[in-house]
Design a protein around this motif. Structure first.
Motif, PDB file in Angstrom:
ATOM      1  N   ALA A 172       0.834  -1.212   0.000  1.00 14.41           N
ATOM      2  CA  ALA A 172       0.000   0.000   0.000  1.00 14.41           C
ATOM      3  C   ALA A 172       0.862   1.253   0.000  1.00 14.41           C
ATOM      4  CB  ALA A 172      -0.931  -0.004   1.209  1.00 14.41           C
ATOM      5  N   ALA A 173       1.944   1.265   0.780  1.00 15.35           N
ATOM      6  CA  ALA A 173       2.820   2.447   0.808  1.00 15.35           C
ATOM      7  C   ALA A 173       3.465   2.671  -0.553  1.00 15.35           C
ATOM      8  CB  ALA A 173       3.885   2.275   1.886  1.00 15.35           C
ATOM      9  N   ASN A 174       3.786   1.590  -1.243  1.00 19.45           N
ATOM     10  CA  ASN A 174       4.450   1.722  -2.547  1.00 19.45           C
ATOM     11  C   ASN A 174       3.484   1.981  -3.693  1.00 19.45           C
ATOM     12  OD1 ASN A 174       6.944   1.307  -1.409  1.00 19.45           O
ATOM     13  ND2 ASN A 174       6.927  -0.908  -1.757  1.00 19.45           N
ATOM     14  N   ASN A 175       2.213   1.616  -3.519  1.00 16.84           N
ATOM     15  CA  ASN A 175       1.283   1.676  -4.658  1.00 16.84           C
ATOM     16  C   ASN A 175       0.090   2.605  -4.465  1.00 16.84           C
ATOM     17  OD1 ASN A 175       2.180  -0.543  -6.697  1.00 16.84           O
ATOM     18  ND2 ASN A 175       2.386  -1.489  -4.681  1.00 16.84           N
ATOM     19  N   LYS A 179      -0.452   7.890   3.851  1.00 14.18           N
ATOM     20  CA  LYS A 179      -1.189   8.122   5.100  1.00 14.18           C
ATOM     21  C   LYS A 179      -2.331   7.119   5.194  1.00 14.18           C
ATOM     22  CE  LYS A 179      -0.285  12.969   5.918  1.00 14.18           C
ATOM     23  NZ  LYS A 179      -0.865  14.260   6.251  1.00 14.18           N
ATOM     24  N   ALA A 180      -2.349   6.330   6.258  1.00 16.65           N
ATOM     25  CA  ALA A 180      -3.380   5.286   6.377  1.00 16.65           C
ATOM     26  C   ALA A 180      -4.105   5.380   7.711  1.00 16.65           C
ATOM     27  CB  ALA A 180      -2.735   3.906   6.245  1.00 16.65           C
ATOM     28  N   ILE A 181      -5.396   5.035   7.680  1.00 10.24           N
ATOM     29  CA  ILE A 181      -6.139   4.798   8.921  1.00 10.24           C
ATOM     30  C   ILE A 181      -6.530   3.325   8.927  1.00 10.24           C
ATOM     31  CG2 ILE A 181      -8.311   5.666   7.892  1.00 10.24           C
ATOM     32  CD1 ILE A 181      -9.037   6.496  10.867  1.00 10.24           C
ATOM     33  N   ILE A 182      -6.475   2.722  10.124  1.00  6.60           N
ATOM     34  CA  ILE A 182      -6.718   1.281  10.260  1.00  6.60           C
ATOM     35  C   ILE A 182      -8.046   1.062  10.982  1.00  6.60           C
ATOM     36  CG2 ILE A 182      -5.835  -0.850  11.300  1.00  6.60           C
ATOM     37  CD1 ILE A 182      -3.015   0.368  11.182  1.00  6.60           C
ATOM     38  N   SER A 183      -8.829   0.085  10.502  1.00  9.76           N
ATOM     39  CA  SER A 183     -10.063  -0.299  11.193  1.00  9.76           C
ATOM     40  C   SER A 183     -10.063  -1.805  11.434  1.00  9.76           C
ATOM     41  CB  SER A 183     -11.288   0.079  10.347  1.00  9.76           C
ATOM     42  OG  SER A 183     -12.474  -0.304  11.019  1.00  9.76           O
ATOM     43  N   VAL A 184     -10.190  -2.213  12.697  1.00  9.78           N
ATOM     44  CA  VAL A 184     -10.171  -3.643  13.046  1.00  9.78           C
ATOM     45  C   VAL A 184     -11.185  -3.926  14.150  1.00  9.78           C
ATOM     46  CG1 VAL A 184      -7.716  -3.970  12.470  1.00  9.78           C
ATOM     47  CG2 VAL A 184      -8.358  -3.315  14.807  1.00  9.78           C
ATOM     48  N   PRO A 185     -11.640  -5.180  14.249  1.00 10.29           N
ATOM     49  CA  PRO A 185     -12.459  -5.561  15.402  1.00 10.29           C
ATOM     50  C   PRO A 185     -11.578  -5.644  16.650  1.00 10.29           C
ATOM     51  CG  PRO A 185     -12.067  -7.465  14.001  1.00 10.29           C
ATOM     52  CD  PRO A 185     -11.428  -6.290  13.310  1.00 10.29           C
ATOM     53  N   ASP A 186     -12.181  -5.361  17.773  1.00  6.98           N
ATOM     54  CA  ASP A 186     -11.431  -5.236  19.021  1.00  6.98           C
ATOM     55  C   ASP A 186     -11.204  -6.613  19.657  1.00  6.98           C
ATOM     56  OD1 ASP A 186     -10.202  -4.199  21.191  1.00  6.98           O
ATOM     57  OD2 ASP A 186     -12.000  -3.271  22.077  1.00  6.98           O
ATOM     58  N   LEU A 236      -5.674   6.258   2.419  1.00  8.68           N
ATOM     59  CA  LEU A 236      -6.231   4.911   2.273  1.00  8.68           C
ATOM     60  C   LEU A 236      -6.662   4.369   3.629  1.00  8.68           C
ATOM     61  CD1 LEU A 236      -3.831   2.170   2.769  1.00  8.68           C
ATOM     62  CD2 LEU A 236      -2.707   4.166   1.812  1.00  8.68           C
ATOM     63  N   VAL A 237      -7.527   3.354   3.565  1.00  5.45           N
ATOM     64  CA  VAL A 237      -7.948   2.618   4.770  1.00  5.45           C
ATOM     65  C   VAL A 237      -7.361   1.217   4.686  1.00  5.45           C
ATOM     66  CG1 VAL A 237      -9.937   1.631   5.987  1.00  5.45           C
ATOM     67  CG2 VAL A 237     -10.089   3.931   4.998  1.00  5.45           C
ATOM     68  N   LEU A 264      -9.616   1.370  -0.428  1.00 11.35           N
ATOM     69  CA  LEU A 264      -9.805   0.407   0.661  1.00 11.35           C
ATOM     70  C   LEU A 264      -8.863  -0.771   0.453  1.00 11.35           C
ATOM     71  CD1 LEU A 264     -11.353  -0.576   3.155  1.00 11.35           C
ATOM     72  CD2 LEU A 264     -13.137  -1.458   1.621  1.00 11.35           C
ATOM     73  N   THR A 265      -8.015  -1.033   1.453  1.00 15.51           N
ATOM     74  CA  THR A 265      -7.112  -2.188   1.429  1.00 15.51           C
ATOM     75  C   THR A 265      -7.423  -3.060   2.636  1.00 15.51           C
ATOM     76  OG1 THR A 265      -5.306  -1.284   2.783  1.00 15.51           O
ATOM     77  CG2 THR A 265      -5.307  -0.680   0.450  1.00 15.51           C
ATOM     78  N   CYS A 266      -7.054  -4.336   2.556  1.00 11.61           N
ATOM     79  CA  CYS A 266      -7.425  -5.232   3.659  1.00 11.61           C
ATOM     80  C   CYS A 266      -6.644  -6.542   3.611  1.00 11.61           C
ATOM     81  CB  CYS A 266      -8.926  -5.551   3.600  1.00 11.61           C
ATOM     82  SG  CYS A 266      -9.457  -6.346   2.069  1.00 11.61           S
ATOM     83  N   ALA A 267      -6.712  -7.274   4.715  1.00 14.42           N
ATOM     84  CA  ALA A 267      -6.345  -8.694   4.690  1.00 14.42           C
ATOM     85  C   ALA A 267      -7.453  -9.376   3.891  1.00 14.42           C
ATOM     86  CB  ALA A 267      -6.271  -9.248   6.105  1.00 14.42           C
ATOM     87  N   GLY A 268      -7.087 -10.251   2.938  1.00 16.71           N
ATOM     88  CA  GLY A 268      -8.031 -10.720   1.936  1.00 16.71           C
ATOM     89  C   GLY A 268      -9.280 -11.422   2.436  1.00 16.71           C
ATOM     90  N   PHE A 269      -9.311 -11.839   3.710  1.00 21.24           N
ATOM     91  CA  PHE A 269     -10.516 -12.491   4.254  1.00 21.24           C
ATOM     92  C   PHE A 269     -11.746 -11.600   4.053  1.00 21.24           C
ATOM     93  CE2 PHE A 269      -6.781 -13.320   6.928  1.00 21.24           C
ATOM     94  CZ  PHE A 269      -6.584 -14.648   6.610  1.00 21.24           C
ATOM     95  N   MET A 270     -11.535 -10.269   4.072  1.00 18.28           N
ATOM     96  CA  MET A 270     -12.652  -9.325   4.061  1.00 18.28           C
ATOM     97  C   MET A 270     -13.404  -9.341   2.733  1.00 18.28           C
ATOM     98  SD  MET A 270     -12.663  -5.377   5.324  1.00 18.28           S
ATOM     99  CE  MET A 270     -12.428  -4.440   3.834  1.00 18.28           C
TER     100      MET A 270
END
Ligand code: BEZ
Length: 407
Positions: A172-175, A179-186, A236-237, A264-270
């Protein structure tokens, strides 16, 4: 020696039966050494998976693909019939503890497989370790189990939670942007994703402008979380959600007008095959990293997808892939032990198992006790009328460093 020593046997009567040498051993050591020993009769396998709540489809996919693999080899391993005993863990570590005890102490299974949530795996770690119960985990990626909390009795056929976010941070940083914000379940897997993404994103010159932790397992009203993402000033997120929560997040992202506006970027499970039909076009253009894609073109994947469709009546997803490879690992492990389920023999046999998987080359790494495998950068696109994760690049073989200081 009998096939298994039930946990209900009293310590005194066991020591009388076992004779003098046993007196020098602790009870867990004795039980661990004896459970499932011998090489005849049926092999009982305990399956701990969520069949309810937001990860229910993950549990179903893993189960169906395991059953498919075992059916194809005549439901026998090393000449012994197999019996799968399935229990629903929900997403509840306390429920999982009860079910694990039931499988080991009453059903006397030879070993356990399954486990989707890192919270459930973390809660069971001491039980497996202290009682020398082998767990061949087919999903939960908790990094700690390959690092500080590693035990010889927990091996994974899936991934560690470091793999996808670490790969995405660099990509993501290269492409995409810096600046990123992260959203995850707690919960534990969310935290692993925060650490993995942050470490590689920052190493590639990026800056994390915010971390959002949403209630687990159910996010509740997504609107305030979407507003926070929109207002963060990010390029990006990065997000980690799976199962029902992935549908909630991706749908809300689109409804709030963020899809196509804020990458929107993610671990592919999403954005896996289990959730893409429910997400629909809301998922288009989402970039992810993962160790498999439906569109991977190799002989093993093409056969696996065809077989799974015929067996389950639906398309394969990454969780089915993991169930399939778990059954393959179990098959190979018991070939190596010639059907003997003595725990130390099974543990020794796991080291270095390798084969050509539908995901690409697969090898169990002795250090992380998880696979060495390729990671792929992926993009959700419409392919021949269906949403698929097309492959942007093969990011190469990846192995968990087994050490927090390295990722
Ligand atoms: C986990 O809890 O580790 C997990 C759950 C679902 C998908 C991937 C990881």
């Amino acid at each position: 020696m009998s096939e298994r020593i039930p946990f209900t046997i009293s310590r005194r009567s066991f020591l009388q039966m076992a004779g003098g040498t046993a007196a020098a051993l602790s009870m867990p050591a004795i039980l661990g050494a004896c459970r499932g020993g011998g090489a005849s009769g049926p092999i009982k396998i305990g399956v701990l998976l969520p069949y309810s709540d937001i990860y229910a489809v993950l549990g179903e996919s893993i189960t169906q693909a395991m059953e498919m693999y075992f059916a194809a080899i005549g439901n026998e391993l090393a000449g012994r019939p197999i019996e799968l005993i399935k229990e629903d863990t929900e997403i509840n570590p306390d429920v999982a503890q009860q079910k694990a005890r039931k499988l080991v102490e009453q059903d006397e299974v030879a070993f356990i497989t399954g486990i989707v949530s890192s919270g459930v795996l973390g809660g069971l770690r001491d039980y497996f370790n202290d009682n020398k119960v082998l767990c061949i985990c087919s999903n939960a990626g908790a990094n700690a189990l390959s690092r500080a909390a590693k035990t010889p009795y927990v091996w994974r056929t899936s991934f560690t939670n470091w793999m996808a976010p670490f790969a995405m941070g660099t990509w993501a940083a290269n492409n995409i942007g810096k600046k990123a914000i992260i959203s995850v379940p707690d919960y534990a897997a969310g935290e692993d994703n925060v650490t993995g993404f942050t470490n590689s994103f920052e190493a590639a010159g990026g800056e994390i402008v915010g971390v959002q932790r949403t209630p687990f397992p159910n996010m509740g009203d997504a609107a305030p979380f979407m507003a926070e993402l929109a207002d963060a000033g990010a390029d990006l997120v990065y997000a980690f959600y799976s199962g029902g929560a992935a549908v909630t997040f991706v749908t809300a992202y689109n409804d709030f007008g963020l899809a196509g506006q804020l990458p929107l970027t993610c671990a592919g499970f999403m954005v896996e095959e289990d959730v893409l039909p429910a997400q629909g076009n809301a998922a288009l253009g989402t970039k992810s990293t993962l160790h498999w894609s439906y569109v991977l073109d190799n002989a093993q994947n093409n056969q696996f997808k065809t077989d799974f469709k015929a067996f389950a009546g639906r398309d394969a997803d990454v969780f089915a892939l993991q169930g399939y490879d778990t059954a393959h690992v179990i098959d190979e492990m018991l070939r190596r032990t010639e059907g003997d389920t003595a725990v130390d023999k099974m543990v020794e046999a796991l080291d270095g198992i390798s084969f050509d998987s539908p995901r690409g080359p697969f090898k169990l790494d002795a250090n992380s006790q998880a696979p060495e495998q390729s990671m792929y950068a992926r993009d959700v696109q419409s392919v021949e009328g269906a949403l698929r994760n097309t492959i942007l690049s093969d990011l190469g073989l990846t192995v968990d460093p087994g050490d927090n200081s390295k990722g």
